[in-house]
Scaffold this active site. Sequence first.
Site, PDB file in Angstrom:
ATOM      1  N   ASN A 248       0.848  -1.203   0.000  1.00  0.00           N
ATOM      2  CA  ASN A 248       0.000   0.000   0.000  1.00  0.00           C
ATOM      3  C   ASN A 248       0.879   1.246   0.000  1.00  0.00           C
ATOM      4  O   ASN A 248       0.724   2.140   0.845  1.00  0.00           O
ATOM      5  CB  ASN A 248      -0.940  -0.015   1.215  1.00  0.00           C
ATOM      6  N   HIS A 279      -8.986   3.134   8.059  1.00  0.00           N
ATOM      7  CA  HIS A 279      -9.571   1.875   7.596  1.00  0.00           C
ATOM      8  C   HIS A 279     -10.958   1.645   8.179  1.00  0.00           C
ATOM      9  O   HIS A 279     -11.812   1.028   7.529  1.00  0.00           O
ATOM     10  CB  HIS A 279      -8.664   0.698   7.963  1.00  0.00           C
TER      11      HIS A 279
END
Length: 413
Positions: A248, A279
């Site tokens: 990521n 998240h």
Amino acid sequence: MSPRVMHKFVLTFAIVYMSAVHISQQVKNVNIYLMDHIGPMMVMTEKVTSLAFSLHDGLTKDDNELSPLQKKMATKKMPTILEYCSYIFYFQALVVGPVCFYNNYIDFIEGRHIVPYVIKSKDGKDIVVHKEPPVWKAVLGKLLFSVAMVTIMITLIPRYPLMGNVYNPEVFNGSLLYKLFYLWLSVEIGKSKYFYAWIFADAMNNASGLGFNGYDDKGNPKWDLVTNVDVKGFETATSLKVLIDCWNKQTNIWLRYVCYDRVPFQRMMFTFILSSIWHGFYPGYFWTFIQGAYFTAAGRKVRQNIRPYFQGSRKMQVFYDILTWCGTHMSLAYFILPFTLLQNGLIFDFFWSMYFSLTIVVTVLLLCLPVKKRPTKKVSEDMNVIEDAKASGNGHLVVNGNGNGTWDAKKRQ
């Protein structure tokens, strides 16, 4: 609003709004993980906040006050409404990303991303060529890799599911060694869905022309400007620091830019907490990211205290690399599984089945290994100067603050 405080307001508002959306989704869909509208909002949160910080750095600070990353990201001109909406909603990365930062996007739109190079004409004159290199090889390679990941998803994930770590009686009641092996195998296979999503998205960006990042030392074009995962680097990493940097990647840059480089203390912990909130608010996210900081700190101590004993010969170095590779990927599997389990009940069942084994090992390492002093800031600055000199000397690619530059084609022959 003044650019001196704008970045703080935008970050606070964006994270609070994103949090409200996460909480609403979790209340309405208990124990169900949905990414229908939340995925695009997470990407837009990165864009909006990074742009606010870019404007803050570009409009309120001198270059000598900025880090190399901040200099690269700084924006000295307020975008128009058209430029802003175009950046936030451009279609290539609207659904799953990866995020492209504002300066890189505007360079792409205005054609500044194309790195000119020099060729010789028939009469011996130098001709500067402004031409984007062919992209079909990069796109084809990424599409083929995506197909391979889809094949793994279809054939192997059903056989070795991540939830099998708690729901499969054979695994749950097996020996600790068998549990650790199944955990590692299921996580290795489970990563294929992330590899697929990010590499396929990268191919779509490249197909539109977005992602060209100049040339390497051999003169080959690089199409990795918005690449979100370095598969080779990730799979061969021998430390959690390197492994996390390869995963990521664009979000890692965002976290460093808006949090890690600006927090005065406990930078790693605050960065992992911000990542958790971004998240969502499932307990599993906090288990994963807080343990990630915990395990990374232990890995740093191991490297500082134990690695020097394995540098006496090539064989010892290879042995150390094998040990740290196993430890790195086993640790990742151990603290990343709660990211999938989500709920505390399943997470505690998993850790009890593992006897909290790796948690105990890491705690012992943190308590027993001494803290080594890190290099001083002066040393770090000197190393940056050396690296800058390497990058600009000896006839290689000369890169300016925006990541552009020129390549002498004669060096490619």
